[in-house]
Design a protein around this motif. Structure first.
Motif, mmCIF file in Angstrom:
data_model
loop_
_atom_site.group_PDB
_atom_site.id
_atom_site.type_symbol
_atom_site.label_atom_id
_atom_site.label_comp_id
_atom_site.label_asym_id
_atom_site.label_seq_id
_atom_site.Cartn_x
_atom_site.Cartn_y
_atom_site.Cartn_z
ATOM 1 N N GLU A 158 -22.059 20.364 21.884
ATOM 2 C CA GLU A 158 -22.445 18.963 21.815
ATOM 3 C C GLU A 158 -22.308 18.456 20.386
ATOM 4 O O GLU A 158 -22.641 19.147 19.432
ATOM 5 C CB GLU A 158 -23.882 18.757 22.289
ATOM 6 C CG GLU A 158 -24.247 17.285 22.289
ATOM 7 C CD GLU A 158 -25.655 17.015 22.747
ATOM 8 O OE1 GLU A 158 -25.818 16.104 23.570
ATOM 9 O OE2 GLU A 158 -26.573 17.704 22.253
ATOM 10 N N ARG A 159 -21.825 17.205 20.268
ATOM 11 C CA ARG A 159 -21.649 16.567 18.966
ATOM 12 C C ARG A 159 -22.304 15.199 19.013
ATOM 13 O O ARG A 159 -22.038 14.413 19.909
ATOM 14 C CB ARG A 159 -20.165 16.446 18.653
ATOM 15 C CG ARG A 159 -19.513 17.829 18.616
ATOM 16 C CD ARG A 159 -18.042 17.776 18.753
ATOM 17 N NE ARG A 159 -17.532 19.146 18.907
ATOM 18 C CZ ARG A 159 -16.272 19.459 18.814
ATOM 19 N NH1 ARG A 159 -15.374 18.529 18.557
ATOM 20 N NH2 ARG A 159 -15.898 20.704 18.980
ATOM 21 N N ASP A 171 -14.216 14.252 18.163
ATOM 22 C CA ASP A 171 -13.294 15.170 18.832
ATOM 23 C C ASP A 171 -13.875 15.636 20.171
ATOM 24 O O ASP A 171 -14.020 16.834 20.435
ATOM 25 C CB ASP A 171 -12.961 16.366 17.936
ATOM 26 C CG ASP A 171 -11.821 17.210 18.501
ATOM 27 O OD1 ASP A 171 -10.977 16.662 19.248
ATOM 28 O OD2 ASP A 171 -11.791 18.430 18.209
ATOM 29 N N VAL A 172 -14.224 14.643 20.993
ATOM 30 C CA VAL A 172 -14.750 14.916 22.330
ATOM 31 C C VAL A 172 -13.918 14.147 23.360
ATOM 32 O O VAL A 172 -13.242 13.175 23.035
ATOM 33 C CB VAL A 172 -16.247 14.521 22.456
ATOM 34 C CG1 VAL A 172 -17.103 15.387 21.542
ATOM 35 C CG2 VAL A 172 -16.470 13.048 22.150
ATOM 36 N N ARG A 173 -13.972 14.613 24.593
ATOM 37 C CA ARG A 173 -13.222 13.944 25.659
ATOM 38 C C ARG A 173 -13.837 12.596 26.019
ATOM 39 O O ARG A 173 -13.146 11.641 26.293
ATOM 40 C CB ARG A 173 -13.162 14.825 26.905
ATOM 41 C CG ARG A 173 -12.366 16.084 26.689
ATOM 42 C CD ARG A 173 -12.117 16.807 28.007
ATOM 43 N NE ARG A 173 -11.621 18.146 27.808
ATOM 44 C CZ ARG A 173 -10.399 18.443 27.447
ATOM 45 N NH1 ARG A 173 -9.541 17.484 27.220
ATOM 46 N NH2 ARG A 173 -10.026 19.693 27.290
ATOM 47 N N ARG A 185 -15.090 8.505 19.625
ATOM 48 C CA ARG A 185 -14.667 9.661 20.440
ATOM 49 C C ARG A 185 -13.693 10.526 19.645
ATOM 50 O O ARG A 185 -13.823 11.755 19.610
ATOM 51 C CB ARG A 185 -14.029 9.172 21.739
ATOM 52 C CG ARG A 185 -13.598 10.311 22.662
ATOM 53 C CD ARG A 185 -12.896 9.803 23.911
ATOM 54 N NE ARG A 185 -11.722 9.003 23.647
ATOM 55 C CZ ARG A 185 -10.538 9.479 23.258
ATOM 56 N NH1 ARG A 185 -10.378 10.763 23.081
ATOM 57 N NH2 ARG A 185 -9.531 8.675 23.035
ATOM 58 N N ARG A 219 -17.487 19.071 23.679
ATOM 59 C CA ARG A 219 -16.182 19.709 23.842
ATOM 60 C C ARG A 219 -16.440 21.206 23.908
ATOM 61 O O ARG A 219 -17.064 21.768 23.007
ATOM 62 C CB ARG A 219 -15.238 19.385 22.691
ATOM 63 C CG ARG A 219 -13.894 20.131 22.832
ATOM 64 C CD ARG A 219 -12.865 19.710 21.819
ATOM 65 N NE ARG A 219 -12.358 18.384 22.062
ATOM 66 C CZ ARG A 219 -11.288 18.109 22.814
ATOM 67 N NH1 ARG A 219 -10.655 19.064 23.428
ATOM 68 N NH2 ARG A 219 -10.866 16.865 22.937
ATOM 69 N N GLY A 220 -15.992 21.803 24.998
ATOM 70 C CA GLY A 220 -16.151 23.248 25.161
ATOM 71 C C GLY A 220 -17.589 23.704 25.091
ATOM 72 O O GLY A 220 -17.875 24.756 24.539
#
Length: 179
Positions: free
Chosen positions: A77-78, A101-103, A97, A73-74
């Motif tokens: 990386e997570r 908190d990722v698309r 997901r 996200r932005g």
């Protein structure tokens, strides 16, 4: 405890460092509950859950699989390792997901998961994960008296009291992580 697990010849994990990947050994040496984990040697050809269960006559719910998932996200990386019972699957598209908190979340490529974890494919475990990875544990893993997890190498498995999965360093117990 499952009677099939009672029949497995195992030893205290820290007494067999040769059966543990280096990051797993280091994590166990620093973990106050390590004395409750046992290890048993297996043929690497049966390291995958289905083959192991068949060879030892274990029901699927006694095992727990650790899968590595990532997303961004932005530009941030997570990555998370997800520990779920072997008779379930991590809900990557919804729950993981959302937790990351990722698309979009997807499994980390095998080569990358192996390289970054310092563990072998088929042996990746929630014990000794890289510092930047989150550890998401499905709440149902905690309900199993004794569960079989990876040891970081394909030639052995760890026996972990299910309730201790929530006590692993960094563990976040998530209701409904798996389907």
């Amino acid at each position: 405890m499952t009677s099939a697990l009672d029949a497995i010849a195992s030893q205290p994990a820290l007494e067999r460092p040769d059966l543990l990947a280096p990051p797993v050994l280091a994590a166990l040496e620093a973990w106050p509950h390590a004395d409750r984990l046992r290890v048993f040697e297996i043929d690497p050809a049966i390291a995958d859950t289905t083959a192991l269960n068949e060879a030892y006559g274990l029901p699927a719910e006694t095992g727990a699989n650790c899968v590595v998932v990532g997303g961004a996200r932005g530009g941030d990386e997570r990555v998370a390792a997800c520990l779920v019972r072997a008779d379930t699957r991590a809900d990557v598209n919804k729950v993981v997901r959302r937790e990351l908190d990722v698309r979009k979340a997807s499994f980390l490529p095998m080569e990358r998961a192996v390289e970054e974890s310092g563990m072998e494919y088929g042996g990746i475990t929630p014990v000794g994960l890289p510092a930047g990875w989150r550890l998401l544990v499905d709440s149902r893993v905690l309900e199993v008296d004794l569960t079989v997890i990876g040891s970081g190498v394909r030639r052995s498995k760890l026996l972990l009291p299910g309730a201790l999965a929530g006590e692993l360093p960094g563990a976040e117990v998530i209701e409904g992580l798996a389907q």
